[in-house]
Design a protein around this motif. Structure first.
Motif, PDB file in Angstrom:
ATOM      1  N   VAL A   1     -35.515  24.080 -39.947  1.00  0.00           N
ATOM      2  CA  VAL A   1     -36.759  23.317 -39.941  1.00  0.00           C
ATOM      3  C   VAL A   1     -37.735  24.062 -40.849  1.00  0.00           C
ATOM      4  CG1 VAL A   1     -38.724  22.511 -38.585  1.00  0.00           C
ATOM      5  CG2 VAL A   1     -36.419  22.387 -37.626  1.00  0.00           C
ATOM      6  N   ALA A   2     -38.157  23.420 -41.923  1.00  0.00           N
ATOM      7  CA  ALA A   2     -39.079  24.027 -42.877  1.00  0.00           C
ATOM      8  C   ALA A   2     -40.490  23.562 -42.551  1.00  0.00           C
ATOM      9  CB  ALA A   2     -38.704  23.626 -44.300  1.00  0.00           C
ATOM     10  N   ILE A   3     -41.381  24.523 -42.266  1.00  0.00           N
ATOM     11  CA  ILE A   3     -42.770  24.194 -41.952  1.00  0.00           C
ATOM     12  C   ILE A   3     -43.594  24.221 -43.234  1.00  0.00           C
ATOM     13  CG2 ILE A   3     -44.832  24.930 -40.717  1.00  0.00           C
ATOM     14  CD1 ILE A   3     -43.111  25.997 -38.530  1.00  0.00           C
ATOM     15  N   LEU A   4     -44.337  23.147 -43.477  1.00  0.00           N
ATOM     16  CA  LEU A   4     -45.158  23.052 -44.673  1.00  0.00           C
ATOM     17  C   LEU A   4     -46.380  22.186 -44.382  1.00  0.00           C
ATOM     18  CD1 LEU A   4     -43.492  20.507 -47.101  1.00  0.00           C
ATOM     19  CD2 LEU A   4     -42.588  20.964 -44.844  1.00  0.00           C
ATOM     20  N   LYS A   5     -47.349  22.233 -45.280  1.00  0.00           N
ATOM     21  CA  LYS A   5     -48.558  21.434 -45.128  1.00  0.00           C
ATOM     22  C   LYS A   5     -48.286  19.991 -45.530  1.00  0.00           C
ATOM     23  CE  LYS A   5     -51.583  25.295 -46.457  1.00  0.00           C
ATOM     24  NZ  LYS A   5     -52.568  25.747 -47.477  1.00  0.00           N
ATOM     25  N   ASP A   6     -49.042  19.068 -44.934  1.00  0.00           N
ATOM     26  CA  ASP A   6     -48.902  17.676 -45.350  1.00  0.00           C
ATOM     27  C   ASP A   6     -49.496  17.447 -46.733  1.00  0.00           C
ATOM     28  OD1 ASP A   6     -51.589  17.871 -44.785  1.00  0.00           O
ATOM     29  OD2 ASP A   6     -51.560  16.476 -43.093  1.00  0.00           O
ATOM     30  N   ARG A   7     -50.188  18.466 -47.258  1.00  0.00           N
ATOM     31  CA  ARG A   7     -50.748  18.383 -48.613  1.00  0.00           C
ATOM     32  C   ARG A   7     -49.828  19.038 -49.642  1.00  0.00           C
ATOM     33  NH1 ARG A   7     -55.395  21.771 -47.903  1.00  0.00           N
ATOM     34  NH2 ARG A   7     -54.584  22.323 -45.863  1.00  0.00           N
ATOM     35  N   SER A   8     -48.614  19.361 -49.254  1.00  0.00           N
ATOM     36  CA  SER A   8     -47.676  19.997 -50.179  1.00  0.00           C
ATOM     37  C   SER A   8     -47.318  19.040 -51.316  1.00  0.00           C
ATOM     38  CB  SER A   8     -46.406  20.414 -49.434  1.00  0.00           C
ATOM     39  OG  SER A   8     -46.693  21.364 -48.438  1.00  0.00           O
ATOM     40  N   SER A   9     -46.958  19.609 -52.432  1.00  0.00           N
ATOM     41  CA  SER A   9     -46.668  18.794 -53.617  1.00  0.00           C
ATOM     42  C   SER A   9     -45.363  18.035 -53.457  1.00  0.00           C
ATOM     43  CB  SER A   9     -46.585  19.681 -54.859  1.00  0.00           C
ATOM     44  OG  SER A   9     -45.425  20.516 -54.793  1.00  0.00           O
ATOM     45  N   ASP A  10     -45.223  16.971 -54.234  1.00  0.00           N
ATOM     46  CA  ASP A  10     -43.985  16.195 -54.217  1.00  0.00           C
ATOM     47  C   ASP A  10     -42.803  17.058 -54.644  1.00  0.00           C
ATOM     48  OD1 ASP A  10     -45.366  13.952 -53.415  1.00  0.00           O
ATOM     49  OD2 ASP A  10     -45.562  13.128 -55.453  1.00  0.00           O
ATOM     50  N   ALA A  11     -43.054  17.984 -55.568  1.00  0.00           N
ATOM     51  CA  ALA A  11     -41.973  18.860 -56.025  1.00  0.00           C
ATOM     52  C   ALA A  11     -41.486  19.754 -54.897  1.00  0.00           C
ATOM     53  CB  ALA A  11     -42.451  19.717 -57.201  1.00  0.00           C
ATOM     54  N   ASP A  12     -42.412  20.287 -54.094  1.00  0.00           N
ATOM     55  CA  ASP A  12     -42.024  21.125 -52.953  1.00  0.00           C
ATOM     56  C   ASP A  12     -41.242  20.316 -51.928  1.00  0.00           C
ATOM     57  OD1 ASP A  12     -43.104  23.513 -53.849  1.00  0.00           O
ATOM     58  OD2 ASP A  12     -45.071  23.098 -52.985  1.00  0.00           O
ATOM     59  N   LEU A  13     -41.698  19.110 -51.641  1.00  0.00           N
ATOM     60  CA  LEU A  13     -41.006  18.245 -50.693  1.00  0.00           C
ATOM     61  C   LEU A  13     -39.596  17.941 -51.174  1.00  0.00           C
ATOM     62  CD1 LEU A  13     -43.850  15.684 -49.840  1.00  0.00           C
ATOM     63  CD2 LEU A  13     -43.023  17.540 -48.401  1.00  0.00           C
ATOM     64  N   ALA A  14     -39.467  17.611 -52.439  1.00  0.00           N
ATOM     65  CA  ALA A  14     -38.157  17.276 -52.991  1.00  0.00           C
ATOM     66  C   ALA A  14     -37.217  18.471 -52.964  1.00  0.00           C
ATOM     67  CB  ALA A  14     -38.320  16.756 -54.424  1.00  0.00           C
ATOM     68  N   ARG A  15     -37.743  19.644 -53.265  1.00  0.00           N
ATOM     69  CA  ARG A  15     -36.911  20.852 -53.288  1.00  0.00           C
ATOM     70  C   ARG A  15     -36.362  21.169 -51.901  1.00  0.00           C
ATOM     71  NH1 ARG A  15     -39.652  25.962 -55.948  1.00  0.00           N
ATOM     72  NH2 ARG A  15     -41.161  25.578 -54.302  1.00  0.00           N
ATOM     73  N   LEU A  16     -37.202  21.076 -50.876  1.00  0.00           N
ATOM     74  CA  LEU A  16     -36.753  21.358 -49.517  1.00  0.00           C
ATOM     75  C   LEU A  16     -35.823  20.272 -49.000  1.00  0.00           C
ATOM     76  CD1 LEU A  16     -40.123  22.652 -48.040  1.00  0.00           C
ATOM     77  CD2 LEU A  16     -38.097  24.030 -48.565  1.00  0.00           C
ATOM     78  N   ALA A  17     -36.129  19.022 -49.323  1.00  0.00           N
ATOM     79  CA  ALA A  17     -35.266  17.925 -48.889  1.00  0.00           C
ATOM     80  C   ALA A  17     -33.891  18.023 -49.544  1.00  0.00           C
ATOM     81  CB  ALA A  17     -35.923  16.586 -49.226  1.00  0.00           C
ATOM     82  N   HIS A  18     -33.880  18.459 -50.792  1.00  0.00           N
ATOM     83  CA  HIS A  18     -32.602  18.615 -51.504  1.00  0.00           C
ATOM     84  C   HIS A  18     -31.716  19.661 -50.829  1.00  0.00           C
ATOM     85  CE1 HIS A  18     -29.816  18.622 -54.877  1.00  0.00           C
ATOM     86  NE2 HIS A  18     -29.912  19.938 -54.935  1.00  0.00           N
ATOM     87  N   CYS A  19     -32.339  20.662 -50.213  1.00  0.00           N
ATOM     88  CA  CYS A  19     -31.579  21.687 -49.491  1.00  0.00           C
ATOM     89  C   CYS A  19     -30.997  21.146 -48.187  1.00  0.00           C
ATOM     90  CB  CYS A  19     -32.478  22.882 -49.153  1.00  0.00           C
ATOM     91  SG  CYS A  19     -33.029  23.840 -50.564  1.00  0.00           S
ATOM     92  N   GLY A  20     -31.514  20.014 -47.721  1.00  0.00           N
ATOM     93  CA  GLY A  20     -31.051  19.468 -46.460  1.00  0.00           C
ATOM     94  C   GLY A  20     -31.820  19.983 -45.260  1.00  0.00           C
ATOM     95  N   ALA A  21     -33.021  20.534 -45.499  1.00  0.00           N
ATOM     96  CA  ALA A  21     -33.839  21.049 -44.397  1.00  0.00           C
ATOM     97  C   ALA A  21     -34.639  19.918 -43.762  1.00  0.00           C
ATOM     98  CB  ALA A  21     -34.791  22.127 -44.902  1.00  0.00           C
ATOM     99  N   ALA A  22     -34.839  20.002 -42.461  1.00  0.00           N
ATOM    100  CA  ALA A  22     -35.756  19.093 -41.780  1.00  0.00           C
ATOM    101  C   ALA A  22     -37.177  19.573 -42.052  1.00  0.00           C
ATOM    102  CB  ALA A  22     -35.468  19.071 -40.285  1.00  0.00           C
ATOM    103  N   LEU A  23     -38.100  18.656 -42.232  1.00  0.00           N
ATOM    104  CA  LEU A  23     -39.467  19.016 -42.590  1.00  0.00           C
ATOM    105  C   LEU A  23     -40.402  18.826 -41.405  1.00  0.00           C
ATOM    106  CD1 LEU A  23     -39.731  17.359 -46.132  1.00  0.00           C
ATOM    107  CD2 LEU A  23     -38.794  19.600 -45.501  1.00  0.00           C
TER     108      LEU A  23
END
Length: 281
Positions: free
Chosen positions: A31-53
């Motif tokens: 489970v990757a904890i991040l801000k809801d203001r995180s960039s689209d690039a950060d979201l895509a990078r973590l999602a590509h790893c298969g992590a839950a956000l």
């Protein structure tokens, strides 16, 4: 790694996203904890790893409990965005308070192991800069909570990251032909790559000879802070016009003391006054 979910706070940072990727490469649920203001690039990078956000904004005092539910390991790579010398942005809010809240929430959630990434110098640095002082407060508080609950607590202390040193030095030298050092700049350091820190951190999870200890990590090459500026100037072709600016160590200590005093004042002002007098029947 032993089966179980890992929760990583600060997952969009330089080290955090590498820890997430390394855990996922081993098939660990993350489970990757991040801000809801995180960039689209950060979201895509973590999602590509298969992590839950999980979206938790530390600056808004949002709770970590839901993100930590069912986790076996809680890892904090959280650090303020302005950790460089001379800037006291949100050290106390993030490096101290948010990390402490995350650590306490992890203990309450029943995790078996808490891992915190802290400063290399450790306790000796807490009076040198606000950043170090804030981080060491988190080390103390989380360590106490873990000891009282019987939870394993591991502290990882990287010297510095290659990207931190090169980006800072190159940006300053390129823009202003200037490089800032503390003292005479002769303090020597061996920067380390984030991938190596992430790999070591994961080894600490199951290795009983590493878990529950403090580890200082550095790379193979040693430079002084002055050397780093000179190297940057040489690469950029402006060695002759380079100015090296020295910040006295005592000024950092004054900043750290001021930051502590301000933080204490804010805490006192935020607490409700004690009840006085007798209640009316």
């Amino acid at each position: 790694m032993t089966a179980g979910k890992a929760c990583v706070a600060g997952a969009t940072g330089y080290l955090g996203h590498r820890v997430v990727a390394a855990l996922r490469a081993q098939g660990v649920l993350v489970v990757a904890i991040l801000k809801d203001r995180s960039s689209d690039a950060d979201l895509a990078r973590l999602a590509h790893c298969g992590a839950a956000l999980a979206f938790v904004d530390a600056s808004r005092l949002e709770p970590y409990g839901e993100a930590l539910a069912g986790a076996a390991v809680a890892i904090s790579c959280m650090a303020s965005a302005s950790g460089h010398v001379g800037v006291a942005d949100d050290f106390w809010a993030i490096d101290r308070d948010a990390n402490i809240r995350f650590g306490h929430a992890a203990v309450r959630a029943g995790v078996r192991h808490v891992i915190l990434v802290a400063t290399f110098e450790g306790q000796a640095s807490r009076r040198v800069s606000a950043f170090s002082g804030a981080k060491e407060c988190a080390v103390d508080e989380i360590g106490l909570a873990c000891r009282q609950a019987g939870v394993i607590f591991t502290v990882i202390r990287p010297t510095a990251y290659f990207s931190d040193l090169t980006d800072r030095a190159f940006n300053s030298v390129r823009a202003r032909h200037r490089h800032t050092v503390v003292g005479d700049g002769r303090h020597r350091i061996n920067p380390v790559h984030g991938d190596d820190v992430a790999a070591f951190l994961i080894d600490c999870i199951d290795d009983p000879t590493r878990a529950g200890r403090e580890h200082r990590l550095g790379g193979p090459d040693v430079f002084s802070f002055r050397d780093i500026g000179l190297l940057a100037a040489e690469v950029l072709g402006c060695a002759r016009s380079l100015r090296i600016i020295s910040i006295p160590i005592w000024s950092l200590r004054v900043m750290a003391a001021a930051g502590t005093a301000i933080s204490l004042f804010v805490t006192i002002r935020s607490e409700p006054p004690a009840a006085t007098g007798r209640s009316r029947s």
